[in-house]
Structures are given as structure tokens and as C-alpha cells.
Design an enzyme around this catalytic site. Structure first.
Site, mmCIF file in Angstrom:
data_model
loop_
_atom_site.group_PDB
_atom_site.id
_atom_site.type_symbol
_atom_site.label_atom_id
_atom_site.label_comp_id
_atom_site.label_asym_id
_atom_site.label_seq_id
_atom_site.Cartn_x
_atom_site.Cartn_y
_atom_site.Cartn_z
ATOM 1 C CG ASP A 69 -1.789 1.224 1.318
ATOM 2 O OD1 ASP A 69 -1.731 2.076 0.400
ATOM 3 O OD2 ASP A 69 -2.540 1.343 2.306
ATOM 4 C CG ASN A 94 0.137 4.728 -13.155
ATOM 5 O OD1 ASN A 94 -0.275 5.696 -13.783
ATOM 6 N ND2 ASN A 94 -0.594 3.640 -12.953
ATOM 7 C CE1 TYR A 160 -5.549 12.422 -8.538
ATOM 8 C CE2 TYR A 160 -6.628 14.080 -9.895
ATOM 9 C CZ TYR A 160 -5.879 12.930 -9.780
ATOM 10 O OH TYR A 160 -5.437 12.283 -10.913
ATOM 11 C CE LYS A 164 -2.012 12.214 -9.466
ATOM 12 N NZ LYS A 164 -0.967 11.180 -9.677
#
Length: 271
Positions: A69, A94, A160, A164
Site C-alpha cells: 500500500d 503511477n 487531489y 498532482k
């Protein structure tokens, strides 16, 4: 421009973090087709082992699996230990998709922090642990898969998008530092992509094509991986699907406020 990925250019082994399906497994197939042995890293053991068996059968390379994980604080130390005897010449990070866009306060704090761990701390640790030997050897490659959500803030994308953006800036910065060392670094910016997690999201929201038809407008993972591998030396940034893949933000001359509002509308339209 571009380079052909070979063991001579990068080394005998590569790692794909988040390599059990979607874009990750497409990278693994692309690397294996070029003669690179692959370490697949993901949480789900059955999917991981199935992907590994297919890659071995199709390409005839060695494939190892490490069930981890990547949101766990000790994950990268464990991965480094599990691959200590291998010369890792190419690392693709990824992992870290967000399968549901929701308002910031509608998600509990631990979930936000787990995403930051997986998309920021683990990415940084991977770059440091595996990038250092590459720089010392004078050859290697690092791909950090990021997202169009990195271009600007947006409603329901707070954590998120922020993570990123971290990945994008990290990749560009490492490219600037390592560009003379023989190590290629690429920040790969993706839009909506045809992955199992994205399909599950569309199915849950009732926005997928009826009757199991083609999910229109989604990028193909194999196309993404092949393009990125072909352009690994063309960093710091590659924007898949763009007419100008090495260019800047698609928001262009928009001011920050208008960019955020546009991103927010886009998030609302896709959810």
C-alpha cells in the site's frame, strides 16, 4: 527528440508503482517489450500476479511483484529493501488516482492525509531512494504520472489537484537538476483515461456509455505508455493528447481566478 527505451539506455530492471492495471500495466508491457525486467507494485495481490503472468508469457522477461500500500509511511523503504539487489534503471510512479470527486469537507481528514502520503511523500521518497543510484551511475529514467488537475485549483479537486501539482513541480525540478547527469525525468500529464478505476467511477455515476459500449473521450493506456516511453528524453513535461505536448498550461493567458473557475466547471461536468 525522443529516445528508444532499452536496457542499454536505462538498465536491466524497471519498477512500476501502481502497475497492476490501467496505465501502470501498460507501462510494464512497454518496458518489457523493450527488454527491461519489471517489478510491479500494487496492493491487490490477485490482480498483481495476473498482470505479472501475462507480461512474462508475452515478453519473456523476468517479472517480480511487491504487494504494497503506497499510502503506508514505510512502503518505499520496504520496496527499496525488496529490490536492493537489482539495478533499477527506470522508475514509473503511477499510483495515486482519486476515484471520486467530492467537496473538501465531505471527505474525512484521514482520507485527505492518505492521499497526500501516497501522492506526495511517497513520490518524493521514491525519487530520492531510486534516483540517487541512477545519478551516481550516470543513467536512468524517472516518470511521474500527474494529471490535468495540476494546472489550477478546482472545486471538489482540492487535495487531489494539490498533490498532482506537487508531482508536476517535483518532476520539472528534478529534470532541471539531473538533465546533465544522464538521468531522464518526465512529468506525464494525463487527462481522462480509460482505466478500470475511471470506468468504475463512470459506472457509479451513471455516465458511462450504455450497454458496455466504448467509453468515449477516454485516452487509451497503451497509447499513453508508448508515447511517454518514446519521449522520455523530451522532458520536463509531456502532456498526453495535447497538440503541443511540451507546452504550457491549457488555460493559457487566463488569469488564475478564471482558470480556477474553468477547472471547477470541468470537474462538475465530469462528475
Amino acid at each position: 527528440m525522443g529516445t528508444v527505451t532499452t536496457t542499454g539506455a536505462y538498465g536491466p530492471w524497471g519498477i512500476v508503482a501502481g502497475g497492476s492495471d490501467g496505465v501502470g500495466v501498460a507501462f510494464a508491457h512497454g518496458m518489457a517489450a523493450r527488454g527491461i525486467n519489471v517489478v510491479l507494485v500494487a496492493r491487490r495481490v490477485p490482480v498483481l500476479e495476473s498482470a505479472a503472468a501475462e507480461i512474462r508469457a508475452r515478453h519473456g522477461v523476468e517479472v517480480r511483484t511487491v504487494a504494497l500500500d503506497l499510502g503506508a509511511p514505510d512502503a518505499l523503504a520496504e520496496l527499496a529493501g525488496a529490490t536492493a539487489e537489482l539495478e533499477i534503471g527506470l522508475f514509473v510512479y503511477n499510483a495515486g488516482a482519486d476515484v471520486r470527486s467530492v467537496a473538501f469537507l465531505d471527505r474525512d481528514l484521514d482520507t485527505h492525509l492518505s492521499l497526500v502520503q501516497r501522492n506526495c511523500a511517497a513520490v518524493l521518497e521514491a525519487a530520492h531512494r531510486f534516483g540517487a543510484p541512477m545519478v551516481a551511475r550516470g543513467r536512468g529514467g524517472l516518470v511521474l504520472v500527474t494529471s490535468g488537475a495540476a494546472w489550477a485549483g478546482g472545486a471538489t479537486l482540492a487535495t487531489y489537484g494539490a498533490t498532482k501539482a506537487f508531482d508536476l513541480i517535483l518532476a520539472e525540478s528534478l529534470w532541471a537538476e539531473w538533465r546533465g547527469s544522464g538521468v531522464d525525468v518526465l512529468g506525464l500529464v494525463l487527462g481522462r483515461t480509460d482505466t478500470p478505476s475511471h470506468r468504475r467511477l463512470l459506472d457509479a455515476e451513471g455516465t458511462a456509455s450504455a450497454g458496455g459500449q466504448v467509453y468515449e473521450g477516454l485516452a487509451d493506456p497503451t497509447d499513453i505508455a508508448e508515447e511517454a516511453l518514446a519521449h522520455l528524453a523530451d522532458g520536463p513535461t509531456w502532456i498526453h493528447g495535447s497538440e503541443n505536448p511540451t507546452g504550457g498550461s491549457p488555460f493559457g493567458a487566463l488569469n488564475r481566478r478564471d482558470s480556477v473557475l474553468a477547472m471547477s466547471r470541468g470537474a462538475a461536468g465530469s462528475s
